[in-house]
Design an enzyme around this catalytic site. Sequence first.
Site, PDB file in Angstrom:
ATOM      1  N   GLN A 110       0.836  -1.198   0.000  1.00 35.46           N
ATOM      2  CA  GLN A 110       0.000   0.000   0.000  1.00 35.46           C
ATOM      3  C   GLN A 110       0.871   1.247   0.000  1.00 35.46           C
ATOM      4  O   GLN A 110       0.572   2.225  -0.699  1.00 35.46           O
ATOM      5  CB  GLN A 110      -0.931  -0.007   1.218  1.00 35.46           C
ATOM      6  CG  GLN A 110      -2.052  -1.030   1.115  1.00 35.46           C
ATOM      7  CD  GLN A 110      -3.090  -0.886   2.213  1.00 35.46           C
ATOM      8  OE1 GLN A 110      -3.306   0.201   2.733  1.00 35.46           O
ATOM      9  NE2 GLN A 110      -3.746  -1.984   2.563  1.00 35.46           N
ATOM     10  N   HIS A 131      -7.652  -2.658   7.102  1.00 37.37           N
ATOM     11  CA  HIS A 131      -6.692  -2.406   8.173  1.00 37.37           C
ATOM     12  C   HIS A 131      -6.431  -0.902   8.183  1.00 37.37           C
ATOM     13  O   HIS A 131      -6.294  -0.294   7.122  1.00 37.37           O
ATOM     14  CB  HIS A 131      -5.399  -3.174   7.919  1.00 37.37           C
ATOM     15  CG  HIS A 131      -4.435  -3.206   9.069  1.00 37.37           C
ATOM     16  ND1 HIS A 131      -4.845  -3.110  10.384  1.00 37.37           N
ATOM     17  CD2 HIS A 131      -3.078  -3.314   9.101  1.00 37.37           C
ATOM     18  CE1 HIS A 131      -3.780  -3.182  11.182  1.00 37.37           C
ATOM     19  NE2 HIS A 131      -2.704  -3.292  10.421  1.00 37.37           N
ATOM     20  N   GLU A 219      -1.877  -8.831  17.701  1.00 36.87           N
ATOM     21  CA  GLU A 219      -0.882  -9.638  16.993  1.00 36.87           C
ATOM     22  C   GLU A 219       0.351  -9.877  17.857  1.00 36.87           C
ATOM     23  O   GLU A 219       0.870 -10.994  17.927  1.00 36.87           O
ATOM     24  CB  GLU A 219      -0.471  -8.941  15.697  1.00 36.87           C
ATOM     25  CG  GLU A 219      -1.548  -8.969  14.621  1.00 36.87           C
ATOM     26  CD  GLU A 219      -1.158  -8.193  13.383  1.00 36.87           C
ATOM     27  OE1 GLU A 219      -1.829  -8.360  12.361  1.00 36.87           O
ATOM     28  OE2 GLU A 219      -0.189  -7.410  13.438  1.00 36.87           O
TER      29      GLU A 219
END
Length: 281
Positions: A110, A131, A219
């Site tokens: 991105q 996200h 995460e």
Amino acid sequence: SLQQSRGIKTLNFGGSQEKVYERSDWPKEKLLDYFKNDTIAVLGYGPQGHGQGLNLRDNGLNVIVGVRKDGRSWKKAVAEGWVPGKNLFSIEEAANKGNIVFNLLSDAAQRDLWPTIKPYITPGKTLYFSHGFAITYKDQTHVEAPQGVDVVLCAPKGSGATLRTLFLEGKGLNSSIAVFQDVSGKAHERVVALGVAIGSGYLYETTFEKEVYSDLVGERGILMGAINGLFRAQYDVLRAQGHSPSEAFNETVEEATQSLIPLIGAKGMDWMYANCSVTAQ
């Protein structure tokens, strides 16, 4: 406690009332009518692009995929029924053709490909993320929300593979939704509909910042931290005490992944605790 109000449920989470949007509010016929004039361009065919793209296609929406021509993702897409020139294009072509653009490339891609994609994100379009990283850390990614464009987020709380598997089983995965920029005045309604179309079961409101912060903590805390760390620590302790590799593995990984964690997912932690032996408790 559960209260039905205008198709939106209010649930009590630990004493906090939260709005929850359900897929039952958007049956397939309603989705098809709502998006009948739209072309959804899914950029990227990694875990999320794959899962969301196939679910959108199976729901009957007009969806195209944009990936690097002749790359690994391109070949995978072709193998799964996407047709070059019909619903499979280069990233630039797909971004140009779509009026709802799903930016599902990796965080690094991105950043690297934003100068290539940005010219095609023109006023009146919707830019969709799963996200909040690129927008939240724009000082590092240089991904700025274009003017005249709705910018929304729907983040499934699991991998694209899980999203796809549950969809095929007639189930849905919880997702977070957020609106960063609402030019049309309909961004919130649209992201709820998109969330259902990709295979979400329940949709919970958040912000781009809160999504990325909670995701990064999750995460590092649960996935890459606690689970990996606990498995390694328990396995090492058992091996140090003279247990065989197979016994250490079975007590640590096999029991957790094949029995305990699925049961916690299905029944809850309270049920699991109540159904363990007194000795374990």
